[in-house]
Write an enzyme that holds these catalytic residues in place. Structure first.
Site, PDB file in Angstrom:
ATOM      1  N   ARG A  23       0.826  -1.213   0.000  1.00 28.98           N
ATOM      2  CA  ARG A  23       0.000   0.000   0.000  1.00 28.98           C
ATOM      3  C   ARG A  23       0.858   1.259   0.000  1.00 28.98           C
ATOM      4  NH1 ARG A  23      -4.072  -1.729   4.639  1.00 28.98           N
ATOM      5  NH2 ARG A  23      -5.178  -3.431   3.623  1.00 28.98           N
ATOM      6  N   ARG A  27      -3.888   6.448   0.556  1.00 29.25           N
ATOM      7  CA  ARG A  27      -4.514   7.657   1.094  1.00 29.25           C
ATOM      8  C   ARG A  27      -3.626   8.475   2.009  1.00 29.25           C
ATOM      9  NH1 ARG A  27      -9.807   5.193   3.634  1.00 29.25           N
ATOM     10  NH2 ARG A  27      -8.460   3.353   3.764  1.00 29.25           N
ATOM     11  N   ARG A  36      -7.510  10.648  -6.577  1.00 30.05           N
ATOM     12  CA  ARG A  36      -8.694   9.857  -6.250  1.00 30.05           C
ATOM     13  C   ARG A  36      -9.959  10.702  -6.291  1.00 30.05           C
ATOM     14  NH1 ARG A  36     -12.600   7.683  -6.143  1.00 30.05           N
ATOM     15  NH2 ARG A  36     -13.447   6.053  -4.786  1.00 30.05           N
ATOM     16  N   ASP A  73      -6.887  -3.624  -7.521  1.00 30.51           N
ATOM     17  CA  ASP A  73      -7.539  -4.216  -6.355  1.00 30.51           C
ATOM     18  C   ASP A  73      -7.736  -5.700  -6.606  1.00 30.51           C
ATOM     19  OD1 ASP A  73      -9.127  -3.257  -3.737  1.00 30.51           O
ATOM     20  OD2 ASP A  73     -10.235  -4.911  -4.663  1.00 30.51           O
ATOM     21  N   TYR A 149     -14.655 -13.004  -0.268  1.00 24.97           N
ATOM     22  CA  TYR A 149     -15.450 -11.838  -0.652  1.00 24.97           C
ATOM     23  C   TYR A 149     -16.600 -12.234  -1.570  1.00 24.97           C
ATOM     24  CZ  TYR A 149     -11.803  -8.754   1.204  1.00 24.97           C
ATOM     25  OH  TYR A 149     -10.917  -8.093   2.020  1.00 24.97           O
TER      26      TYR A 149
END
Length: 343
Positions: A23, A27, A36, A73, A149
């Site tokens: 990562r 952010r 973004r 992702d 998921y």
């Protein structure tokens, strides 16, 4: 120029330890947040080659990592297979959960590469823009983690629905794993063909499983993916990350044949040195929350990791990814610390 990280993955470490961070595009960087904000949805962001390439390059410009990891992702794969995937602010990923054979029958590899093709374009852009000494890393989620998921319809703390399907409806569950093996192998091969120098397979939720199911749902699918990649791209290094797998990690390494393995924060370093690093290159395992705090404690722990693992192939990384509240200046200090260390 030689690629220090790639050489290390191939078993030829130099006097400086290469580094990248999970990562590392994210952010915590203001420039990431600016990009973004120009995109309506996260999946649209992942499928925008210009924007995905830009945020992949941002940390390289700031900190000079030896590896750039593709921004995408893990849920691109089920999306490409035809399962509806979306992200909700404050809630994370959502999917139309697969509860029975009807849900599975909606999945198909037929249009997979058309759906995810922009990811390959991102890789091509990165290959053209990166300095020749930076290793470009592709990645995908491992079948077990992605399946959780797909079956749960969201993230989960205990993955109960996926585990229960595996126990109660093993035929359907195996079909989901099988299509994920095929899609993931093709997806990673296409990334390699677009320019990725190495790939990592993330199994973030492998800790949820007992030993028998770890063998069947983590190790066996990873072996199948590695074999499929090696059939086409024999020399490309593959990194495994069965997060929180503990004492079964050496068995994972020996059975899957990966070139390197990531160590989560809980792995004892001396144990990893003596039981894992003697077999393959290791990555990790600094606690990401230490980088939030920064300072002397972070630097001391980074030196401890570097010193303990300096005798073999080692790539400095985190035990998991950066968290959003990480101060960019702490990442700068950590990067400088690693760069200044010599074996």
């Amino acid at each position: 120029m030689p690629k220090l990280l790639l050489n290390t993955l191939q078993g030829n470490p130099g006097d400086r330890v290469p580094f990248w961070f999970m990562r590392q595009a994210g952010r915590y960087l203001p420039e990431y947040r600016e990009v973004r904000a120009t995109t309506r949805s996260f999946m649209e962001f992942c499928y925008s080659p210009e924007k995905a390439a830009e945020v992949t390059l941002q940390p390289i410009r700031r900190y000079g990592m030896d590896g750039a990891i593709l921004f995408a992702d893990i849920l691109v794969v089920p999306d490409g297979l035809g399962q509806k995937v979306w992200f909700e602010a404050g809630h994370g990923p959502k999917l139309e959960a697969i509860k029975d054979h009807t849900g599975f029958d909606n999945l198909s590899l037929g249009a997979f590469h058309d759906k995810v093709g922009n990811v390959y374009e991102t890789v091509r852009r990165l290959k053209a823009e990166l300095s020749s000494d930076v290793t470009l890393l592709g990645f995908a989620g491992a079948p077990w983690t992605v399946a959780t998921y797909m079956i749960e319809g969201a993230g989960s703390k205990d993955h109960a629905a996926a585990r229960q399907m595996g126990y109660g409806n093993p035929e359907l569950f195996q079909k989901i794993l099988d299509i994920l093996v095929d899609a993931t192998a093709e997806y990673l091969c296409a990334q390699i063909e677009a320019g990725a120098d190495a790939v990592q397979i993330f199994d973030s939720w492998s800790a949820a499983l007992p030993e028998t199911m770890f063998q069947k749902w983590v190790i066996e699918p990873t072996v199948a993916i590695v074999d499929k990649i090696r059939a086409k791209h024999k020399e490309v290094p593959i990194i495994g990350f069965p997060r929180l797998s503990g004492a079964i990690l050496p068995e994972f390494v020996s059975k899957t044949g990966v070139n390197a393995v990531s160590l989560d924060t809980g792995v004892p370093l001396e144990w990893a040195r003596d039981n894992v690093q003697n077999k393959v290159c290791v990555q990790g395992n600094l606690d990401p929350h230490l980088v939030v705090s920064g300072g002397e404690l972070m630097v001391d722990e980074a030196y401890r990791i570097l010193e303990t693992l300096k005798g073999g192939a080692h790539i400095f990384n985190l035990g998991h990814g950066f968290v959003p509240e990480t101060p960019p200046e702490n990442v700068a200090l950590l990067s400088k610390t690693i760069k200044n260390f010599r074996r």
